[in-house]
Design a protein around this motif. Structure first.
Motif, PDB file in Angstrom:
ATOM      1  N   THR A  97       0.960  -0.829   0.052  1.00 33.70           N
ATOM      2  CA  THR A  97      -0.403   0.088   0.439  1.00 33.70           C
ATOM      3  C   THR A  97       0.779   1.166  -0.041  1.00 33.70           C
ATOM      4  O   THR A  97       1.152   1.924  -0.495  1.00 33.70           O
ATOM      5  N   LEU A  98       2.032   1.496   0.764  1.00 36.22           N
ATOM      6  CA  LEU A  98       2.914   2.415   0.922  1.00 36.22           C
ATOM      7  C   LEU A  98       3.248   2.296  -0.734  1.00 36.22           C
ATOM      8  O   LEU A  98       3.746   3.504  -1.093  1.00 36.22           O
ATOM      9  N   PHE A  99       4.024   1.112  -1.173  1.00 35.48           N
ATOM     10  CA  PHE A  99       4.515   1.523  -2.930  1.00 35.48           C
ATOM     11  C   PHE A  99       3.359   2.659  -3.174  1.00 35.48           C
ATOM     12  O   PHE A  99       4.067   3.282  -4.099  1.00 35.48           O
ATOM     13  N   ARG A 100       2.065   2.380  -3.129  1.00 32.58           N
ATOM     14  CA  ARG A 100       1.204   2.607  -3.892  1.00 32.58           C
ATOM     15  C   ARG A 100       0.779   3.926  -3.773  1.00 32.58           C
ATOM     16  O   ARG A 100       0.641   5.043  -4.456  1.00 32.58           O
ATOM     17  N   ILE A 101       0.189   4.381  -2.874  1.00 28.12           N
ATOM     18  CA  ILE A 101       0.879   5.683  -2.070  1.00 28.12           C
ATOM     19  C   ILE A 101       1.604   6.569  -2.203  1.00 28.12           C
ATOM     20  O   ILE A 101       1.609   7.959  -3.078  1.00 28.12           O
ATOM     21  N   PHE A 102       2.833   5.948  -2.995  1.00 27.16           N
ATOM     22  CA  PHE A 102       3.469   7.070  -3.328  1.00 27.16           C
ATOM     23  C   PHE A 102       4.455   6.820  -4.954  1.00 27.16           C
ATOM     24  O   PHE A 102       5.955   7.463  -5.406  1.00 27.16           O
ATOM     25  N   LYS A 200      12.126   1.669  -0.993  1.00 21.87           N
ATOM     26  CA  LYS A 200      11.261   0.379  -0.798  1.00 21.87           C
ATOM     27  C   LYS A 200      11.602  -0.536   0.186  1.00 21.87           C
ATOM     28  O   LYS A 200      11.056  -0.640   1.086  1.00 21.87           O
ATOM     29  N   GLN A 201      13.301  -0.556   0.148  1.00 23.54           N
ATOM     30  CA  GLN A 201      13.875  -0.849   1.644  1.00 23.54           C
ATOM     31  C   GLN A 201      13.611  -0.379   2.945  1.00 23.54           C
ATOM     32  O   GLN A 201      14.019  -0.468   4.222  1.00 23.54           O
ATOM     33  N   ARG A 202      13.754   0.922   2.659  1.00 17.22           N
ATOM     34  CA  ARG A 202      13.940   2.162   4.159  1.00 17.22           C
ATOM     35  C   ARG A 202      12.491   2.059   4.884  1.00 17.22           C
ATOM     36  O   ARG A 202      12.024   1.751   5.702  1.00 17.22           O
ATOM     37  N   LEU A 203      11.757   1.950   3.579  1.00 11.90           N
ATOM     38  CA  LEU A 203      10.254   2.184   4.095  1.00 11.90           C
ATOM     39  C   LEU A 203       9.895   0.617   4.846  1.00 11.90           C
ATOM     40  O   LEU A 203       9.258   0.160   5.619  1.00 11.90           O
ATOM     41  N   CYS A 204       9.919  -0.671   4.212  1.00  9.57           N
ATOM     42  CA  CYS A 204       9.825  -1.576   5.187  1.00  9.57           C
ATOM     43  C   CYS A 204      11.069  -1.605   6.600  1.00  9.57           C
ATOM     44  O   CYS A 204      10.222  -2.157   7.536  1.00  9.57           O
ATOM     45  N   ILE A 205      11.540  -1.433   6.726  1.00  5.87           N
ATOM     46  CA  ILE A 205      12.388  -1.214   7.625  1.00  5.87           C
ATOM     47  C   ILE A 205      11.376  -0.262   8.727  1.00  5.87           C
ATOM     48  O   ILE A 205      11.440  -0.158   9.782  1.00  5.87           O
ATOM     49  N   ILE A 206      10.982   1.098   7.981  1.00  3.40           N
ATOM     50  CA  ILE A 206      10.152   2.113   9.166  1.00  3.40           C
ATOM     51  C   ILE A 206       9.359   0.621   9.791  1.00  3.40           C
ATOM     52  O   ILE A 206       8.815   1.449  10.192  1.00  3.40           O
ATOM     53  N   ILE A 207       8.532   0.308   8.209  1.00  6.77           N
ATOM     54  CA  ILE A 207       7.031  -0.467   8.480  1.00  6.77           C
ATOM     55  C   ILE A 207       6.796  -1.171   9.883  1.00  6.77           C
ATOM     56  O   ILE A 207       6.518  -1.309  10.709  1.00  6.77           O
ATOM     57  N   THR A 208       8.767  -1.960  10.054  1.00  4.04           N
ATOM     58  CA  THR A 208       8.806  -2.852  10.764  1.00  4.04           C
ATOM     59  C   THR A 208       8.901  -2.153  12.526  1.00  4.04           C
ATOM     60  O   THR A 208       8.573  -2.500  13.563  1.00  4.04           O
ATOM     61  N   THR A 209       8.478  -1.049  12.957  1.00  2.00           N
ATOM     62  CA  THR A 209       8.181  -0.162  14.511  1.00  2.00           C
ATOM     63  C   THR A 209       6.846   0.154  14.315  1.00  2.00           C
ATOM     64  O   THR A 209       7.014   0.935  15.289  1.00  2.00           O
ATOM     65  N   MET A 210       6.178  -0.073  12.965  1.00  2.00           N
ATOM     66  CA  MET A 210       4.678   0.257  12.842  1.00  2.00           C
ATOM     67  C   MET A 210       3.750  -0.818  13.419  1.00  2.00           C
ATOM     68  O   MET A 210       2.808  -0.565  13.502  1.00  2.00           O
ATOM     69  N   LEU A 211       4.211  -1.732  13.381  1.00  2.00           N
ATOM     70  CA  LEU A 211       3.610  -3.612  13.624  1.00  2.00           C
ATOM     71  C   LEU A 211       3.141  -3.581  14.893  1.00  2.00           C
ATOM     72  O   LEU A 211       3.942  -3.432  15.331  1.00  2.00           O
TER      73      LEU A 211
END
Length: 211
Positions: A97-102, A200-211
């Motif tokens: 979803t974030l990939f699509r948002i951006f 994308k890799q950076r987004l995946c890293i920050i996503i782990t802090t939001m789960l």
């Protein structure tokens, strides 16, 4: 007035509305090209009129000022910056979803158009702070607010744990737009694709802090 008369009236009115919209789009296209190439200060309504093959009067019939024209150009191209709001029933994985948002998977032509708009906004916001104020006051730029609303929604759905959506929205935008606007323009598709993969890799890293 019977149905037949109404139909005739609508048919007569349709070309006028179509012509008006076609003229508006022509002005916006020409203004976009002028603002990107010359900047806000050096772009005049006379220059836009010349490129659009119309008159200054025709421009002012649609847009009350050069500032309003600039705002319309940004609004018309905001879909290149961020794709929000999302459909209410969308339940893709958060990272997708974030990939699509951006809009990280857009084609090269759209990617170049997005970079041009981002550079234009960045440049003019520094040179003309009052222009940025105008865009926010008229809600032309709402990327951050829309992202905050999306984070709050996903938090309410228990798909994310975001106690400070404003902080996370700022970080996400810094990660994406900071990387999409390199200090030196690159015409290499390889460089662009590498930047996207890094984002994308950076987004995946920050996503782990939001789960």
């Amino acid at each position: 007035m019977n149905i037949r008369d109404k139909t005739k009236l609508n048919l007569r009115g349709r070309p006028v509305a179509t012509n008006r919209e076609a003229r508006r789009q022509s002005i916006l296209k020409s203004a976009y090209e002028a603002f990107v190439e010359l900047g806000f200060a050096k772009t005049t309504t006379a220059e836009v009129a010349r490129r659009a093959r119309t008159s200054k009067r025709a421009i002012y019939e649609v847009f009350e000022s050069k500032t309003a024209l600039f705002a319309a150009v940004i609004f018309e191209n905001q879909h290149l910056i961020i794709d929000l709001p999302r459909a209410d029933d969308e339940l893709l994985p958060i990272e997708e979803t974030l990939f699509r948002i951006f809009r990280l998977d857009i084609v090269a032509k759209e990617a170049k158009a997005r970079e041009a708009i981002l550079r234009l906004l960045t440049r003019e916001s520094i040179l003309f702070p009052e222009l940025t104020d105008y865009l926010y006051e008229h809600e032309v730029i709402r990327s951050r607010e829309l992202l905050i609303e999306w984070l709050e929604l996903e938090h309410s759905r228990s798909r994310l744990s975001v106690n400070d959506p404003e902080l996370y929205a700022g970080m996400l935008m810094d990660i994406v737009f900071g990387a999409l606007l390199p200090h030196r323009p690159s015409h290499s598709e390889f460089d662009y694709l590498k930047r996207v993969e890094d984002i994308k890799q950076r987004l995946c890293i920050i996503i782990t802090t939001m789960l």
